[in-house]
Design an enzyme around this catalytic site. Structure first.
Site, PDB file in Angstrom:
ATOM      1  N   ASP A  56      -3.100   8.375  -1.143  1.00 10.69           N
ATOM      2  CA  ASP A  56      -3.504   7.309  -0.222  1.00 10.69           C
ATOM      3  C   ASP A  56      -4.930   6.858  -0.543  1.00 10.69           C
ATOM      4  O   ASP A  56      -5.224   5.677  -0.710  1.00 10.69           O
ATOM      5  CB  ASP A  56      -3.399   7.870   1.211  1.00 10.69           C
ATOM      6  CG  ASP A  56      -3.900   6.901   2.255  1.00 10.69           C
ATOM      7  OD1 ASP A  56      -3.722   5.682   2.076  1.00 10.69           O
ATOM      8  OD2 ASP A  56      -4.453   7.375   3.274  1.00 10.69           O
ATOM      9  N   GLU A 105       0.070   5.665  12.412  1.00 10.01           N
ATOM     10  CA  GLU A 105      -1.291   5.225  12.693  1.00 10.01           C
ATOM     11  C   GLU A 105      -1.360   3.725  12.966  1.00 10.01           C
ATOM     12  O   GLU A 105      -2.099   3.273  13.831  1.00 10.01           O
ATOM     13  CB  GLU A 105      -2.170   5.578  11.491  1.00 10.01           C
ATOM     14  CG  GLU A 105      -3.647   5.479  11.784  1.00 10.01           C
ATOM     15  CD  GLU A 105      -4.467   6.054  10.641  1.00 10.01           C
ATOM     16  OE1 GLU A 105      -4.222   7.219  10.282  1.00 10.01           O
ATOM     17  OE2 GLU A 105      -5.331   5.340  10.109  1.00 10.01           O
ATOM     18  N   ASP A 106      -0.564   2.964  12.254  1.00  6.73           N
ATOM     19  CA  ASP A 106      -0.748   1.518  12.300  1.00  6.73           C
ATOM     20  C   ASP A 106       0.382   0.711  12.942  1.00  6.73           C
ATOM     21  O   ASP A 106       0.273  -0.497  13.046  1.00  6.73           O
ATOM     22  CB  ASP A 106      -0.962   0.973  10.863  1.00  6.73           C
ATOM     23  CG  ASP A 106      -2.260   1.485  10.267  1.00  6.73           C
ATOM     24  OD1 ASP A 106      -3.184   1.784  11.052  1.00  6.73           O
ATOM     25  OD2 ASP A 106      -2.338   1.593   9.027  1.00  6.73           O
ATOM     26  N   HIS A 159       0.818  -1.218   0.000  1.00  5.84           N
ATOM     27  CA  HIS A 159       0.000   0.000   0.000  1.00  5.84           C
ATOM     28  C   HIS A 159       0.855   1.274   0.000  1.00  5.84           C
ATOM     29  O   HIS A 159       0.738   2.084  -0.925  1.00  5.84           O
ATOM     30  CB  HIS A 159      -1.003  -0.042   1.168  1.00  5.84           C
ATOM     31  CG  HIS A 159      -1.689   1.257   1.414  1.00  5.84           C
ATOM     32  ND1 HIS A 159      -2.492   1.859   0.474  1.00  5.84           N
ATOM     33  CD2 HIS A 159      -1.695   2.089   2.488  1.00  5.84           C
ATOM     34  CE1 HIS A 159      -2.963   2.997   0.964  1.00  5.84           C
ATOM     35  NE2 HIS A 159      -2.487   3.167   2.180  1.00  5.84           N
ATOM     36  N   ASP A 162     -24.758  13.721 -26.019  1.00  2.00           N
ATOM     37  CA  ASP A 162     -24.872  13.971 -27.443  1.00  2.00           C
ATOM     38  C   ASP A 162     -23.788  14.886 -27.978  1.00  2.00           C
ATOM     39  O   ASP A 162     -23.398  14.785 -29.130  1.00  2.00           O
ATOM     40  CB  ASP A 162     -26.237  14.611 -27.751  1.00  2.00           C
ATOM     41  CG  ASP A 162     -27.089  13.652 -28.548  1.00  2.00           C
ATOM     42  OD1 ASP A 162     -26.692  12.474 -28.630  1.00  2.00           O
ATOM     43  OD2 ASP A 162     -28.110  14.079 -29.074  1.00  2.00           O
ATOM     44  N   HIS A 191       3.383   7.089   5.443  1.00  2.00           N
ATOM     45  CA  HIS A 191       2.141   7.728   5.891  1.00  2.00           C
ATOM     46  C   HIS A 191       1.333   6.902   6.877  1.00  2.00           C
ATOM     47  O   HIS A 191       0.543   7.451   7.625  1.00  2.00           O
ATOM     48  CB  HIS A 191       1.287   8.160   4.684  1.00  2.00           C
ATOM     49  CG  HIS A 191       0.479   7.054   4.093  1.00  2.00           C
ATOM     50  ND1 HIS A 191       0.952   6.254   3.091  1.00  2.00           N
ATOM     51  CD2 HIS A 191      -0.776   6.605   4.368  1.00  2.00           C
ATOM     52  CE1 HIS A 191       0.019   5.356   2.773  1.00  2.00           C
ATOM     53  NE2 HIS A 191      -1.026   5.550   3.540  1.00  2.00           N
TER      54      HIS A 191
HETATM   55 MN    MN Z   1      -2.900   4.540   3.868  1.00  2.00          MN
END
Ligand code: MN
Length: 727
Positions: A142, A79-80, A51, A263, A75
């Protein structure tokens, strides 16, 4: 299985970044992220590192600088994983840490709802983006990768992420002019937020495509030949790809059928110089019939997201209507990549976050608005309101209008002249009485259209906004300004009415002269947070404080103050008692003298007086003309004076000589009573000469009063002579 590797990123990055130090840092960031995300998996089953690698690749395609690539790789580590921001700061510097922080969600567990949590995260990101625009570029990359791989998510999460993307991220990409990312975010999101419509539009496009493509191909070939014959060099012609979501939005918002929108054929001609843009335009207009009012010059006046191009719609000899967009290569890049194209990384140029922010703010007016918004509303306690107002005022599709001096002003769709006036200046809004659009008077609730030339009419004496304006204004900004005007005006009304109520109550209490001071208010009502006279009026006006309470308080305080003054003067009087006796006679230089008034001459204030110092019984006060004085020892006499203020009555004895008359006594007593004179003793005698002699002791205040009484007694015809006894 996703087989992406660092090599894929390196291939992209090395096309435009060559500095070995930068490349080394990027590789280190990759190793760091790979180590930290080790053993983590994505929902798709791929290793987590795929990712951030894809995010960095998307960023590299935008030709962003090394710090932004590094931020893309890192990034998600805060957070993770167990990495803290400080570690990133130390290893990769402040800018990278700032970007990572900007895209890291809040971990606070106190959120009351998912919506609340989302709003707080959006607010955090928007604020961070105000400090460093690159935050949003990383966030968009992201989000783009997450949307590309969203199939792996649960249906609920899919729908929520897609909805959020359409509400926040796609509009941000649009505002940054990043058309390609915007279109992909929109089309991929629509697939989940409205699958039925998405499918229908997709099918409609492919079913009409063959005929369409034939027509477009035919026109492209015709124009190519024509331009070559006219010696236009170095041009390229493309058919235009329409964004499914933008067709969808037109169908929903403008209630149009698919055919009405699709159109129109569209081609794009890309040339080398601006001069050639206009030259090609002239050639197209010479060959085909232009449709009136469809020509737009976005080169001279770029769109608020920096988009530049010439647009015209023409009709071919076969009766086909098609739109032609003409622009330079650079303009085409900006049209697809937006801000990213404009600020693509340049090696050997020192990057300055502040300089970039300044440049973006001067090119992208809405970004300047965002910065101002952040500044003005950063204390907004409700993140949901904050994000909503940014979405409404800044991110929604906008109209742009011109001021009479040619400035372009960017407003949300549905905005009225009121919104424009408040956007230019608060005072302009507050004194607005009307508006001219394209030189015609329009109502205040006129919905502004793209390209309108708007002039605001004002009057210094206007009454200002009314509550009905709140319904007309579309932007949060204008509504905010109107509300604060109304609040202030309301405040003035309350103060006036409170003041009047209080005045009436003072009159009811027969107090006609009073003075209210802030001190009085603060001392007596300060604990209720009423500190100034103005506050006091306002609370009375609102009805939260009774005017009766205030007046009662005032009377109490004033009475206390008066009592204080009396107490003080009594104390002072007592100190002065030594010098002033109750006789009203002042004795110089003597302490505590005992003073008596002589009962031979009965001195009264106004009489010249003298004191006789007795042996052992104080001072006796005599009239200077007292006949007894001649018999007294001179050395015992002292000078005396009456006090200036005396408030008592003194006895004085009068001897009245009159002719015998029945009415005499009645007339004398009438005179005394008409002057309010008390008579304390009366003696009447007749002598041998048939004269009547009256000796009367009366009480008077002073010599002046006595003389007035005597003058009037003398008007009685029977009276012959009046004398003071003892003189
Ligand atoms: Mn991410």
């Amino acid at each position: 299985m996703d087989n992406v590797s660092f090599k894929d990123l390196e291939n992209k990055v090395t096309t435009y970044i060559h500095n070995p130090d930068d490349l080394k840092r990027i590789y280190e960031a990759y190793l760091f992220a790979d180590e930290k995300h080790k053993n983590q998996m994505r929902k798709s089953g791929d290793p987590y590192i795929t990712h951030p690698l894809h995010v960095a690749i998307i960023l590299a395609e935008l030709h962003v600088g090394p710090d932004t690539i590094i931020a893309g790789l890192l990034h998600d580590v805060v957070e993770d994983t167990n990495v803290v921001l400080n570690e990133i700061k130390t290893k990769f510097g402040d800018d990278v840490a700032g970007m990572v922080d900007g895209v890291t969600k809040l971990t606070n567990m106190k959120f009351t709802s998912l919506e609340q949590k989302q709003a707080e995260n959006h607010q955090k990101m928007l604020l961070a983006m105000g400090k460093d625009i690159r935050v949003i570029v990383v966030k968009l990359a992201d989000r783009l990768h997450n949307i590309r791989t969203i199939d792996a998510q649960s249906p609920e999460k899919r729908e929520r992420i897609c909805k959020e993307t359409l509400e926040i991220y796609a509009p941000l990409a649009h505002r940054l002019g990043m058309f390609k990312i915007k279109a992909e975010l929109e089309d991929r999101s629509l697939r989940y937020t409205d699958p039925v419509m998405f499918k229908k539009i997709e099918e409609d496009i492919s079913s009409t495509n063959s005929a369409r493509l034939e027509n477009i191909d035919h026109i492209i070939i015709e124009i190519k030949k024509y331009l070559t014959d006219e010696h236009v060099s170095d041009f390229e012609i493309k058919g235009r790809v329409k964004n499914i979501y933008s067709i969808y939005k037109k169908m929903i918002n403008q209630h149009k059928e698919f055919e009405d929108i699709y159109d129109v054929l569209a081609i794009r001609i890309i040339v080398d110089t601006i001069d050639n843009c206009y030259r090609v335009l002239g050639l197209i207009h010479a060959k085909y019939t232009p449709v009136p009012k469809r020509f737009k010059d976005y080169i001279a006046v770029p769109k608020p997201n920096m988009y530049q191009s010439l647009h015209t719609t023409v009709i071919s000899g076969d009766g086909l209507t098609f739109e032609v967009q003409i622009r330079t290569k650079e303009m085409d890049e900006v049209a697809e990549l937006g801000i990213a194209a404009h600020w693509a990384y340049k090696e050997n140029v020192t990057y300055s976050k502040e300089k970039e922010q300044f440049e973006i703010a001067s090119k992208l007016k809405w970004y300047a608005d965002l910065l101002q918004f952040n500044e003005e509303d950063k204390d907004e306690s409700d993140p949901k309101k904050f994000v909503d107002s940014i979405r409404k005022d800044i991110l929604t599709t906008s109209v742009y209008v011109y001021t009479p001096t040619g400035d372009v002003i960017d407003l949300p769709k549905g905005a009225t002249p009121l919104d424009l006036a408040y956007k230019i200046h608060t005072e302009l809004g507050n004194t607005m009485i009307g508006a001219l659009v394209n030189k015609r008077i329009v109502p205040l609730d006129y919905e502004l259209q793209n390209g309108d030339i708007v002039s605001i009419r004002t009057n210094k004496n206007s009454q200002g906004p009314t509550a009905s304006w709140l319904k007309i204004a579309k932007t949060t900004h204008a509504r905010h300004k109107i509300k604060s005007f109304l609040n202030k005006q309301n405040k003035d009304v309350l103060i006036d009415s409170g003041k009047r109520q209080l005045e009436e109550e003072f009159q009811n209490q027969r107090i006609y002269s009073y003075e209210l001071k802030d001190d009085f208010v603060n001392e007596n009502f300060g604990k209720n947070n009423i500190q100034t006279v103005e506050d006091l009026y306002m609370e009375i006006g609102k009805g939260t404080l009774s005017e009766k309470t205030v007046v009662a308080k005032y009377i109490g305080v004033v009475k206390r103050a008066k009592e204080d003054i009396i107490q003080q003067s009594i104390a002072k009087f007592n100190r002065n008692q030594k010098h002033i006796s109750e006789t009203g006679v002042v004795v110089d230089g003597l302490t505590n003298p005992q003073i008596k008034l002589a009962v031979c001459c009965y001195p009264i204030p106004g009489d010249p007086i003298v004191g006789y110092i007795t042996k052992g019984s104080g001072i006796v006060v005599h009239h200077r003309d007292c006949k007894n004085l001649t018999t007294l020892q001179n050395e015992r006499l002292i000078d005396l004076m009456w006090d200036t203020v005396i408030n008592r009555k003194y006895p004085v004895m009068l001897k009245i000589l009159a002719s015998n008359n029945n009415q005499l006594l009645a007339e004398v007593m009438n005179t005394f009573s008409s002057f309010n004179i008390n008579v304390s003793s009366l003696n009447v005698k007749n002598n041998l000469n048939l004269e009547t002699i009256i000796k009367v002791k009366i009480m008077v205040s002073n010599l002046a009063e006595l003389e007035k009484v005597i003058t009037n007694l003398k008007k009685i015809s029977a009276i012959n002579e009046i004398r003071r006894e003892g003189l």
